[in-house]
Design a protein around this motif. Sequence first.
Motif, mmCIF file in Angstrom:
data_model
loop_
_atom_site.group_PDB
_atom_site.id
_atom_site.type_symbol
_atom_site.label_atom_id
_atom_site.label_comp_id
_atom_site.label_asym_id
_atom_site.label_seq_id
_atom_site.Cartn_x
_atom_site.Cartn_y
_atom_site.Cartn_z
ATOM 1 N N GLY A 182 0.689 -1.345 0.274
ATOM 2 C CA GLY A 182 -0.269 0.047 0.099
ATOM 3 C C GLY A 182 0.845 1.496 -0.236
ATOM 4 O O GLY A 182 1.927 1.360 -0.272
ATOM 5 N N THR A 183 -0.224 2.197 0.308
ATOM 6 C CA THR A 183 0.788 3.945 0.136
ATOM 7 C C THR A 183 1.341 4.098 1.592
ATOM 8 O O THR A 183 1.401 3.298 2.791
ATOM 9 C CB THR A 183 0.266 4.772 -0.184
ATOM 10 O OG1 THR A 183 -1.390 5.097 1.226
ATOM 11 C CG2 THR A 183 -0.389 4.957 -1.306
ATOM 12 N N PRO A 184 2.382 4.933 1.565
ATOM 13 C CA PRO A 184 3.082 4.945 2.895
ATOM 14 C C PRO A 184 1.478 5.296 3.690
ATOM 15 O O PRO A 184 1.416 5.525 5.411
ATOM 16 C CB PRO A 184 3.667 6.128 3.141
ATOM 17 C CG PRO A 184 4.675 5.793 1.978
ATOM 18 C CD PRO A 184 3.009 5.535 0.942
ATOM 19 N N ALA A 185 0.691 6.337 3.547
ATOM 20 C CA ALA A 185 -0.387 6.978 4.685
ATOM 21 C C ALA A 185 -1.571 5.506 4.686
ATOM 22 O O ALA A 185 -1.295 6.047 6.115
ATOM 23 C CB ALA A 185 -1.242 7.450 3.916
ATOM 24 N N GLU A 186 -1.288 5.135 3.802
ATOM 25 C CA GLU A 186 -2.466 3.625 4.690
ATOM 26 C C GLU A 186 -1.541 2.367 5.541
ATOM 27 O O GLU A 186 -2.314 2.796 6.124
ATOM 28 C CB GLU A 186 -2.647 3.066 3.301
ATOM 29 C CG GLU A 186 -3.401 3.224 1.786
ATOM 30 C CD GLU A 186 -3.197 2.764 0.873
ATOM 31 O OE1 GLU A 186 -4.254 2.583 0.188
ATOM 32 O OE2 GLU A 186 -2.941 1.316 0.568
#
Length: 370
Positions: free
Chosen positions: A294-298
């Motif tokens: 996923g993304t760093p924010a996720e």
Amino acid sequence: MTSPADAARGLPPLHLAVALDGAGWHPAAWRAEGARPGELFTAGYWAGLVAEAEHGLLDLVTFEDALAVQSVSLRGPDDRTDQVRGRLDAVLIASRVAPLTSRIGLVPTTNVTHTEPFHLAAALATLDHAGHGRAGWRPQISARADDAAHFGRRAAATLTEGDLASPDTISARLAPLFDDAAGVLERVRGLWNGHGSTPPVTVLAHARIPYELAARGGDVVFVTPHSAEDAGAVLTEVATAVTAVARPADRPLKVFADLLVLLDDRPGEAARRKARLDELAGAPLASDAAVFTGTPAELADLLLAWRTVETAGLRIDGFRLRPARLPHDLLAVTRGLVPELQRRSAFRTAYRATGLRGHLGLPGAVGART
């Protein structure tokens, strides 16, 4: 609905570590674009990775090691030629990068089944001196017959398919080796106490017997939950182990959860990248730890959500992230995840200690500052 950041508000900042191994934790990482397989046995390769981890203000890095080459089998070597085989000595890597860094903790893995406590204590105390209090230690047992054959002093357990059915059955079968490991930890600590050097001890554990080893002789336990619910169950087992060995209340055991991570800024790209690596490997990625794409924010959402789980007075204090592909996923941690956590006031913006015990908030820390 309460967000993970709101739920975690008021908790101490997270601890973050990365586990470095070869070209990354995906077996096909060495074949990916940007990989540098020809440099895996050079000091410069490891120095660059650790410098990047320190740039991200991480608490520590761990270095994998073993007496024999890697294998897909727990019982002995394989004949694979499509995966990385061989490593540099973890203590020597840590010692080489110690003068090139100034704050990050350096935690090599060493074998305790076939290595004398005096030699372990001396090597790690030397690393701690070179790193000005930044050394740590991850002791590891060995049940492989080819490891034992190097020394000829003891017979290795013969593991069956039934023994490999679960972490509990494996650890029960290897209980004598864990008992021996507890004795080695006690003797090494005794030697350190005689000379004033006390690097933190970290233990990777998946079941009751290794949890008790961590509770008896460790400062940090690396655990492998696969969900928030599973994290609660693991914390219960760790708390039971702490009680079983009568660990003193003034020596709290830190709990880090391991995650194998593939991170990209564009939604969906990490999953696509994993699929490409799986195709190169010829099989889906398998791991004892949960695999996150996923993304760093996720990922920040997940870390903060797991952080709110509390059982028997224990929480997850931090996370040890295993980058699937180096340097890509390490850079995504240091330059993507870390800033995201900082924006949420969940991770430090500067080092506040010079030694590893200080980073971890362990008793006996020196060099801390506010």
